[in-house]
Design a protein around this motif. Structure first.
Motif, PDB file in Angstrom:
ATOM      1  N   GLU B 187       0.747  -1.069  -0.032  1.00  0.00           N
ATOM      2  CA  GLU B 187       0.035  -0.041   0.097  1.00  0.00           C
ATOM      3  C   GLU B 187       0.880   1.048  -0.054  1.00  0.00           C
ATOM      4  O   GLU B 187       1.939   1.303   0.324  1.00  0.00           O
ATOM      5  N   GLN B 188       0.229   2.212  -0.577  1.00  0.00           N
ATOM      6  CA  GLN B 188       0.929   3.617  -0.295  1.00  0.00           C
ATOM      7  C   GLN B 188       0.356   4.474   0.997  1.00  0.00           C
ATOM      8  O   GLN B 188      -0.818   4.186   1.174  1.00  0.00           O
ATOM      9  N   ASN B 429       1.916   8.231  -7.452  1.00  0.00           N
ATOM     10  CA  ASN B 429       1.548   8.306  -6.198  1.00  0.00           C
ATOM     11  C   ASN B 429      -0.163   8.672  -6.240  1.00  0.00           C
ATOM     12  O   ASN B 429      -0.572   9.621  -7.007  1.00  0.00           O
TER      13      ASN B 429
END
Lengths: 136, 450
Positions: B187-188, B429
């Protein structure tokens, strides 16, 4: 008697050879799953447009019925971003902004082509129209 | 047919020889033995047919070797135990699988073994591992398992090929058990989230639009009966000629968030697909919203429909991630609409985050339908353009450009309905994309409220 013994031995040996070569199960190979050389499928949206560009070459009917709605939506959204409404746009402005060929296709109220087998739009012509749209 | 039944009859348990069905072994002559028998048999036939006894003399050592080998061969009694040092890990990271092998037979065995594995799991060492296992001398092997993709994977059982020391007989079978390995999506970390329009009356971190007990200053108004004295703004009271003025504040509330995962269609290349990105985005959003004390629900909307009702907390996060690991593209012609989704999964005032590649008409119809029903909706578009390359012909190249423009027009159409669209490219992103949505939602607020 000796002949019978020899024939019996030959038959037994032949059965042995046949059993050893053909009937005895060999070790199975522990192969993994074959790596399938799968070509990932292309999205339906793109496939439909690829068919559309091919069919648009063939006749004016295909251009009017299938290609025109796509170009109208793109042109109207891009013109709307600059404050233009394609429905109310004058022909002079339309030709100036979109160019003659593209305007002829996307202009509001374009009639159904009289010559159903008239020329379509080649990939080069369509590419030039997209250049205009991308520059908008 | 006779051979098949014979093999089935000869299959039995590798360790206990009692016929249990989980570990079966099939015995057979090795390739070398078959070759030696063929040579010996040919020698005998040649000797008898040609009347040359020396041929039989040449063939005899082969046959003696095979006979001795068969007499000495004993069925192996093997046992194997597999264990993983962890059952859960992030995709791309490693787990170590340890295999302990024991030989309870009388002689040493030559073993070739390889664990069965899932498709998206790589094992090191690659391929088959060969060892010599002596009697009553346990051996230990380690494999490095690395999931290439999120999801539920499996290691084991072991496919084992055993040979006696002379290599006359081979036994093939499976040992050990299947171990499950769950790879969570990477995950970001999200700093900014989509701000919901509506909040729920539970303590949270979103500043509510309503007024009540809170920290954020809202307004000043004249004192009313029931107001607490500590809320009087004495400076404002002094400026307004002695009429008591009180501060009003915005309370901090939580919100309901529904993650709508589109699994109708995906674009995929050899490195991955849009579903991979969508699952990673959903996991990151679920974690971030749950950390902010929001209630989060999940709807897996595609050929099959799955959902999780909204709930708070870490338990819900693991429920969501487990559900995401099971999500897959299910091909279906069924036309699904919003009515397919249970009402309790879409609470009133919930922020719906639709994570979609926008490739299927059904998902587009659901998104526009939700918006027309007044839902606070944002689309996170996992861009399929990175996964598809233009065709080689001139027509295909033009079609690709047309597709790109058509998708831009589709995005503009959604925005004209008041739906914020965050485009998330592969490798990009997610945070900046969400910032762009928040900017759009601030500018389009009147339309959103309509």
């Amino acid at each position: 008697m000796r002949l019978l013994v020899e024939i019996g031995l030959v038959v037994l040996a032949a059965i042995g050879v046949a059993g050893c070569v053909g009937l005895a199960p060999g070790p199975r190979q522990t192969r993994g799953r074959r790596a399938r050389a799968l070509v990932p499928p292309r999205p339906d949206q793109l496939l439909a447009l690829e068919r559309l560009t091919l069919s648009a070459r063939t006749s004016a009917v295909h251009v009017h019925a299938y290609l025109r709605p796509v170009l109208v939506e793109i042109a109207s959204r891009r013109l709307a971003a600059h404050g233009h409404n394609i429905e109310r746009m004058s022909e002079t402005t339309g030709r100036k902004l979109l160019g003659g060929r593209l305007w002829d296709i996307v202009r509001p109220g374009r009639p159904f082509p009289e010559d159903r087998h008239g020329p379509g739009v080649t990939a080069e012509e369509l590419g030039a129209m997209l250049d205009v749209l991308e520059r908008l | 047919m006779a051979r098949v039944s014979q093999r089935r009859n000869s299959a039995r348990c590798w360790t206990c020889s009692s016929g249990c069905e989980r570990a079966v072994v099939s015995a057979s002559l090795s390739t070398r033995t078959r070759g030696l028998l063929a040579l010996g048999g040919a020698g005998l036939v040649g000797a008898l047919a040609g009347g040359r006894p020396e041929l039989a003399l040449i063939a005899m050592p082969f046959l003696i070797f095979v006979g001795v080998g068969l007499a000495l061969a004993r069925e192996p009694r093997l046992e194997a135990e597999m264990e993983l040092d962890r059952m859960r890990l992030l995709e791309g990271s490693d787990a170590m699988a340890t295999v302990r092998l024991g030989n309870h037979g009388k002689g040493a065995l030559q073993l070739e073994l390889a664990p069965v594995r899932s498709r998206n799991l790589t094992l090191e060492p690659v391929g088959t591992v060969g060892i010599v296992l002596r009697a009553d001398a346990p051996a230990e092997l380690t494999f490095r398992a690395r999931p290439q993709r999120w999801g539920a994977h499996a290691v084991g059982p072991l496919v084992v090929l055993a040979r006696d020391p002379l290599g006359v007989m081979t036994w093939e079978g499976r040992l050990g058990q299947r171990l499950d390995l769950r790879a969570f999506p990477r995950e970001q970390h999200l700093r900014e989230l989509v701000a919901p329009l509506h909040t729920q009356p539970f303590l949270g971190t979103h500043v509510a639009r309503v007024r009540g007990e809170g920290i954020e200053f809202a307004d000043i108004r004249p004192f009313r009966a029931g107001d607490r004295v500590r809320h009087i703004n004495w400076r404002a009271t002094a400026r307004r000629g002695g009429v008591p003025q009180v501060n009003e504040r915005h309370p901090e509330h939580s919100s309901d968030v529904v993650l709508l995962l589109d699994t109708f269609e995906e674009a995929r290349d050899r490195a991955g697909g849009t579903l991979d990105g969508a699952v990673r985005a959903a996991a990151a959003l679920a974690r971030a919203h749950l950390a902010r004390r929001d209630r989060v629900a999940l709807v897996d909307f595609g050929g099959t429909l799955h959902w999780l009702e909204p709930a708070f907390g870490t338990t819900q996060l693991y429920r969501i991630i487990d559900a995401l690991l099971a999500s897959d593209i299910a091909f279906s012609y069924a036309w699904r609409n919003v009515d397919s989704i249970p009402l309790r999964v879409l609470p009133p005032g919930a922020l719906v985050l639709a994570i979609s590649p926008l490739l299927d008409e059904r998902s587009l119809a659901v998104i526009t339908d939700l918006r027309r029903r007044g839902c606070d909706l944002t689309v996170i578009e996992v861009s399929p353009l990175d996964h598809v390359s233009p065709g080689e012909s001139a027509e295909d190249a033009v079609a690709y450009r047309l597709w790109r423009l058509q998708r831009e027009a589709m995005r503009a159409r959604l925005q004209s309905l008041g739906i914020g669209v965050a485009v998330w490219d592969r490798g990009g992103n997610l945070g900046p994309a969400l910032e762009g949505v928040n900017r759009f939602r601030r500018s389009a607020r009147p339309a959103l409220r309509a």
